[in-house]
Design a protein around this motif. Sequence first.
Motif, short mmCIF file in Angstrom:
data_model
loop_
_atom_site.label_atom_id
_atom_site.label_comp_id
_atom_site.label_asym_id
_atom_site.label_seq_id
_atom_site.Cartn_x
_atom_site.Cartn_y
_atom_site.Cartn_z
N ARG A 126 -4.39 1.71 7.77
CA ARG A 126 -4.24 0.50 8.57
C ARG A 126 -2.76 0.19 8.79
O ARG A 126 -2.33 -0.16 9.88
CB ARG A 126 -4.94 -0.67 7.87
CG ARG A 126 -4.85 -1.95 8.63
CD ARG A 126 -5.71 -3.04 7.94
NE ARG A 126 -5.43 -4.30 8.54
CZ ARG A 126 -4.92 -5.35 7.92
NH1 ARG A 126 -4.65 -5.29 6.63
NH2 ARG A 126 -4.67 -6.46 8.55
N LEU A 127 -1.99 0.33 7.74
CA LEU A 127 -0.56 0.06 7.82
C LEU A 127 0.14 1.04 8.76
O LEU A 127 0.90 0.64 9.64
CB LEU A 127 0.05 0.16 6.41
CG LEU A 127 1.52 -0.17 6.28
CD1 LEU A 127 1.75 -1.64 6.54
CD2 LEU A 127 2.00 0.20 4.89
N TYR A 128 -0.15 2.34 8.61
CA TYR A 128 0.48 3.34 9.47
C TYR A 128 0.07 3.13 10.93
O TYR A 128 0.89 3.26 11.84
CB TYR A 128 0.11 4.75 9.03
CG TYR A 128 0.66 5.12 7.66
CD1 TYR A 128 1.96 4.78 7.29
CD2 TYR A 128 -0.12 5.81 6.75
CE1 TYR A 128 2.46 5.12 6.04
CE2 TYR A 128 0.38 6.16 5.50
CZ TYR A 128 1.66 5.81 5.16
OH TYR A 128 2.16 6.15 3.93
N HIS A 139 -4.91 -2.69 -5.68
CA HIS A 139 -6.30 -2.25 -5.88
C HIS A 139 -6.36 -0.94 -6.66
O HIS A 139 -5.51 -0.07 -6.50
CB HIS A 139 -6.98 -2.05 -4.53
CG HIS A 139 -6.81 -3.21 -3.61
ND1 HIS A 139 -7.45 -4.41 -3.80
CD2 HIS A 139 -6.03 -3.38 -2.52
CE1 HIS A 139 -7.08 -5.26 -2.85
NE2 HIS A 139 -6.23 -4.66 -2.06
N ASP A 140 -7.39 -0.80 -7.48
CA ASP A 140 -7.59 0.42 -8.25
C ASP A 140 -8.47 1.43 -7.53
O ASP A 140 -8.59 2.57 -7.95
CB ASP A 140 -8.24 0.10 -9.61
CG ASP A 140 -7.30 -0.65 -10.53
OD1 ASP A 140 -6.07 -0.50 -10.38
OD2 ASP A 140 -7.79 -1.39 -11.40
N ASP A 141 -9.08 1.01 -6.43
CA ASP A 141 -10.02 1.87 -5.70
C ASP A 141 -9.26 2.80 -4.75
O ASP A 141 -8.65 2.33 -3.78
CB ASP A 141 -10.99 0.98 -4.92
CG ASP A 141 -12.00 1.76 -4.12
OD1 ASP A 141 -12.08 2.98 -4.27
OD2 ASP A 141 -12.71 1.12 -3.32
N PRO A 142 -9.28 4.10 -5.00
CA PRO A 142 -8.55 5.04 -4.15
C PRO A 142 -8.96 4.97 -2.67
O PRO A 142 -8.13 5.14 -1.79
CB PRO A 142 -8.89 6.42 -4.73
CG PRO A 142 -9.32 6.15 -6.13
CD PRO A 142 -9.94 4.78 -6.12
N GLU A 143 -10.23 4.72 -2.40
CA GLU A 143 -10.70 4.62 -1.02
C GLU A 143 -10.07 3.40 -0.33
O GLU A 143 -9.69 3.46 0.83
CB GLU A 143 -12.22 4.56 -0.96
CG GLU A 143 -12.87 5.88 -1.30
CD GLU A 143 -14.39 5.81 -1.21
OE1 GLU A 143 -14.93 4.94 -0.48
OE2 GLU A 143 -15.03 6.65 -1.87
N ARG A 144 -9.98 2.30 -1.06
CA ARG A 144 -9.38 1.09 -0.49
C ARG A 144 -7.88 1.29 -0.26
O ARG A 144 -7.34 0.85 0.74
CB ARG A 144 -9.62 -0.10 -1.42
CG ARG A 144 -8.87 -1.34 -1.01
CD ARG A 144 -9.78 -2.47 -0.65
NE ARG A 144 -9.03 -3.58 -0.11
CZ ARG A 144 -9.06 -4.80 -0.62
NH1 ARG A 144 -9.82 -5.07 -1.65
NH2 ARG A 144 -8.36 -5.75 -0.06
N ILE A 145 -7.23 1.96 -1.19
CA ILE A 145 -5.80 2.25 -1.03
C ILE A 145 -5.59 3.08 0.23
O ILE A 145 -4.74 2.78 1.07
CB ILE A 145 -5.23 2.98 -2.27
CG1 ILE A 145 -5.25 2.04 -3.47
CG2 ILE A 145 -3.83 3.50 -2.00
CD1 ILE A 145 -4.97 2.73 -4.80
N ALA A 146 -6.38 4.15 0.40
CA ALA A 146 -6.25 5.02 1.57
C ALA A 146 -6.53 4.25 2.86
O ALA A 146 -5.83 4.42 3.86
CB ALA A 146 -7.20 6.21 1.45
N LYS A 147 -7.53 3.37 2.83
CA LYS A 147 -7.86 2.56 4.01
C LYS A 147 -6.70 1.63 4.36
O LYS A 147 -6.32 1.51 5.53
CB LYS A 147 -9.12 1.75 3.74
CG LYS A 147 -9.56 0.87 4.87
CD LYS A 147 -10.80 0.07 4.51
CE LYS A 147 -11.15 -0.91 5.59
NZ LYS A 147 -12.27 -1.77 5.21
N ALA A 192 0.81 -1.22 0.00
CA ALA A 192 0.00 0.00 0.00
C ALA A 192 0.85 1.26 0.00
O ALA A 192 0.40 2.32 -0.44
CB ALA A 192 -0.94 0.01 1.20
N ILE A 193 2.09 1.15 0.50
CA ILE A 193 2.94 2.34 0.53
C ILE A 193 4.12 2.26 -0.45
O ILE A 193 4.94 3.16 -0.50
CB ILE A 193 3.44 2.65 1.96
CG1 ILE A 193 4.24 1.49 2.53
CG2 ILE A 193 2.30 3.03 2.86
CD1 ILE A 193 4.99 1.83 3.80
N ALA A 194 4.20 1.18 -1.19
CA ALA A 194 5.21 1.06 -2.26
C ALA A 194 4.60 1.71 -3.50
O ALA A 194 3.92 1.06 -4.29
CB ALA A 194 5.56 -0.40 -2.51
#
Length: 54
Positions: free
Chosen positions: A45-47, A33-41, A18-20
Amino acid sequence: MNIVNLDCERRGEPSLAAIAVLKSTGLPSWGYHDDPERIAKDQRRLYKHWDKVG
Protein backbone atom coordinates in the motif's frame (compact mmCIF):
# COMPACT_ATOMS: atom_id res chain seq x y z
CA MET A 1 8.37 7.10 14.27
CA ASN A 2 5.37 8.29 16.26
CA ILE A 3 5.65 11.89 15.03
CA VAL A 4 6.14 10.72 11.45
CA ASN A 5 3.15 8.37 11.72
CA LEU A 6 0.95 11.14 13.08
CA ASP A 7 1.96 13.40 10.21
CA CYS A 8 1.23 10.66 7.67
CA GLU A 9 -2.16 10.05 9.29
CA ARG A 10 -3.05 13.76 9.15
CA ARG A 11 -2.19 13.83 5.45
CA GLY A 12 -4.15 10.65 4.69
CA GLU A 13 -0.95 8.83 3.74
CA PRO A 14 0.08 5.28 4.65
CA SER A 15 2.39 4.89 7.63
CA LEU A 16 6.10 4.82 6.87
CA ALA A 17 6.60 2.44 9.79
CA ALA A 18 5.99 -0.51 7.45
CA ILE A 19 9.31 0.16 5.73
CA ALA A 20 11.32 1.27 8.77
CA VAL A 21 12.81 -2.18 9.27
CA LEU A 22 15.52 -3.71 11.41
CA LYS A 23 18.70 -4.54 9.54
CA SER A 24 18.94 -7.90 11.33
CA THR A 25 15.47 -9.14 10.37
CA GLY A 26 14.21 -6.99 7.51
CA LEU A 27 10.99 -6.55 9.48
CA PRO A 28 9.48 -3.50 11.19
CA SER A 29 10.57 -2.86 14.73
CA TRP A 30 8.64 -3.81 17.87
CA GLY A 31 5.28 -2.15 18.24
CA TYR A 32 4.34 -2.81 14.64
CA HIS A 33 2.10 -5.68 13.56
CA ASP A 34 3.42 -9.20 14.06
CA ASP A 35 1.46 -10.63 11.13
CA PRO A 36 3.76 -11.02 8.09
CA GLU A 37 0.79 -10.84 5.70
CA ARG A 38 -0.33 -7.53 7.21
CA ILE A 39 3.20 -6.15 7.03
CA ALA A 40 3.45 -7.10 3.33
CA LYS A 41 0.01 -5.58 2.65
CA ASP A 42 0.97 -2.33 4.39
CA GLN A 43 4.26 -2.20 2.47
CA ARG A 44 2.50 -2.72 -0.87
CA ARG A 45 0.00 0.00 0.00
CA LEU A 46 2.82 2.37 0.89
CA TYR A 47 4.80 1.67 -2.30
CA LYS A 48 1.66 2.02 -4.43
CA HIS A 49 0.81 5.36 -2.79
CA TRP A 50 4.28 6.84 -3.27
CA ASP A 51 4.60 5.45 -6.79
CA LYS A 52 1.56 7.57 -7.73
CA VAL A 53 2.98 10.63 -6.00
CA GLY A 54 6.31 10.44 -7.35
